[in-house]
Scaffold this motif. Sequence first.
Motif, mmCIF file in Angstrom:
data_model
loop_
_atom_site.group_PDB
_atom_site.id
_atom_site.type_symbol
_atom_site.label_atom_id
_atom_site.label_comp_id
_atom_site.label_asym_id
_atom_site.label_seq_id
_atom_site.Cartn_x
_atom_site.Cartn_y
_atom_site.Cartn_z
ATOM 1 N N CYS A 109 41.274 -76.712 -25.460
ATOM 2 C CA CYS A 109 42.441 -77.300 -26.134
ATOM 3 C C CYS A 109 42.994 -78.478 -25.328
ATOM 4 N N PRO A 110 42.975 -79.712 -25.865
ATOM 5 C CA PRO A 110 43.475 -80.872 -25.115
ATOM 6 C C PRO A 110 44.946 -80.758 -24.721
ATOM 7 N N THR B 224 37.787 -72.749 -33.912
ATOM 8 C CA THR B 224 37.242 -74.104 -34.040
ATOM 9 C C THR B 224 36.657 -74.613 -32.731
ATOM 10 N N HIS B 225 36.918 -73.935 -31.627
ATOM 11 C CA HIS B 225 36.427 -74.366 -30.318
ATOM 12 C C HIS B 225 35.316 -73.469 -29.781
ATOM 13 N N ARG C 152 34.534 -81.606 -22.127
ATOM 14 C CA ARG C 152 34.801 -82.724 -23.039
ATOM 15 C C ARG C 152 35.911 -82.376 -24.025
ATOM 16 N N GLY C 153 36.245 -81.089 -24.125
ATOM 17 C CA GLY C 153 37.347 -80.645 -24.973
ATOM 18 C C GLY C 153 36.993 -80.609 -26.449
ATOM 19 N N GLY C 154 37.893 -80.001 -27.223
ATOM 20 C CA GLY C 154 37.720 -79.944 -28.664
ATOM 21 C C GLY C 154 36.550 -79.107 -29.127
ATOM 22 N N THR D 179 47.582 -72.892 -29.947
ATOM 23 C CA THR D 179 47.666 -73.114 -28.508
ATOM 24 C C THR D 179 48.117 -74.544 -28.235
ATOM 25 N N PRO D 180 48.945 -74.747 -27.192
ATOM 26 C CA PRO D 180 49.529 -73.685 -26.377
ATOM 27 C C PRO D 180 50.762 -73.078 -27.036
ATOM 28 N N SER D 181 50.952 -71.797 -26.835
ATOM 29 C CA SER D 181 52.196 -71.110 -27.169
ATOM 30 C C SER D 181 52.657 -70.389 -25.913
#
Length: 244
Positions: free
Chosen positions: A76-77, A107-108, A143-145, A189-191
């Motif tokens: 998560c970026p 999704t990740h 690389r994220g996402g 996220t984030p929470s």
Amino acid sequence: MTSTSHSVVKKSQRTWWLAAGCAVLSASLWGFLASPRPAGPVAVQQTGAEQMADPPWRYGPASARFTIVVYADLECPFCQSYTPVLRTWIDEHRDVSLQWHHLPLATHEPAASEEARWVECVGETFGHARFWEAVAWVYQNTRGGGQGLPPGTAFPDDASVQACLSSERSELTVRQQADQARNDGLKATPSIRLIDRSTNRSMALPGPIVGDALLSALDYLASEQLDEAQATQMPAETPSADAK
């Protein structure tokens, strides 16, 4: 009560609406203000008793009155930028500690859960401090996402960590934490969840929330004026890492 606790409770005269307004403003401006990359690997003071430890993983003093649980995804970026900001905030508020809770998003996958398992095994092998260093390493290299590590980049090799990865322990921990978060209604996220260990009350908030908004939310949680309908009564023993 420590000076930080006194300060937090003393500010309880601020209204919750001010805190909520600050939180909304913080969230709306975050994409423009947050650093795109985290700070370097974090050094956490660690005693011999903590070198072999179990989750959940803590940053900050074990005796802190307040705990901030961050629900995060390693792909998560926003989590990537928010986590080091939270650590810095904890450094400045010694009666608050930070606790990690895995929430890899669908999704990740599969990268998010693979990275979560690795950082869990680093924590299990080396303790709290190295867990947070592992989190920083992932955020610096992914690389994220959902893309995961770049081709040719591998997790740092360690025989003990590899042995942990060969078992099902880390996978079970990640899955249980994710299931618990979703059962609690947390899906993004984030929470964060704020816990007052003095009153055993907690409240969940969508992140990222920092600065005065975060302090005001802690004030509200500690306040005698707290509306019980807006807080969750915690059990006498919470699954925080302060027992370690």
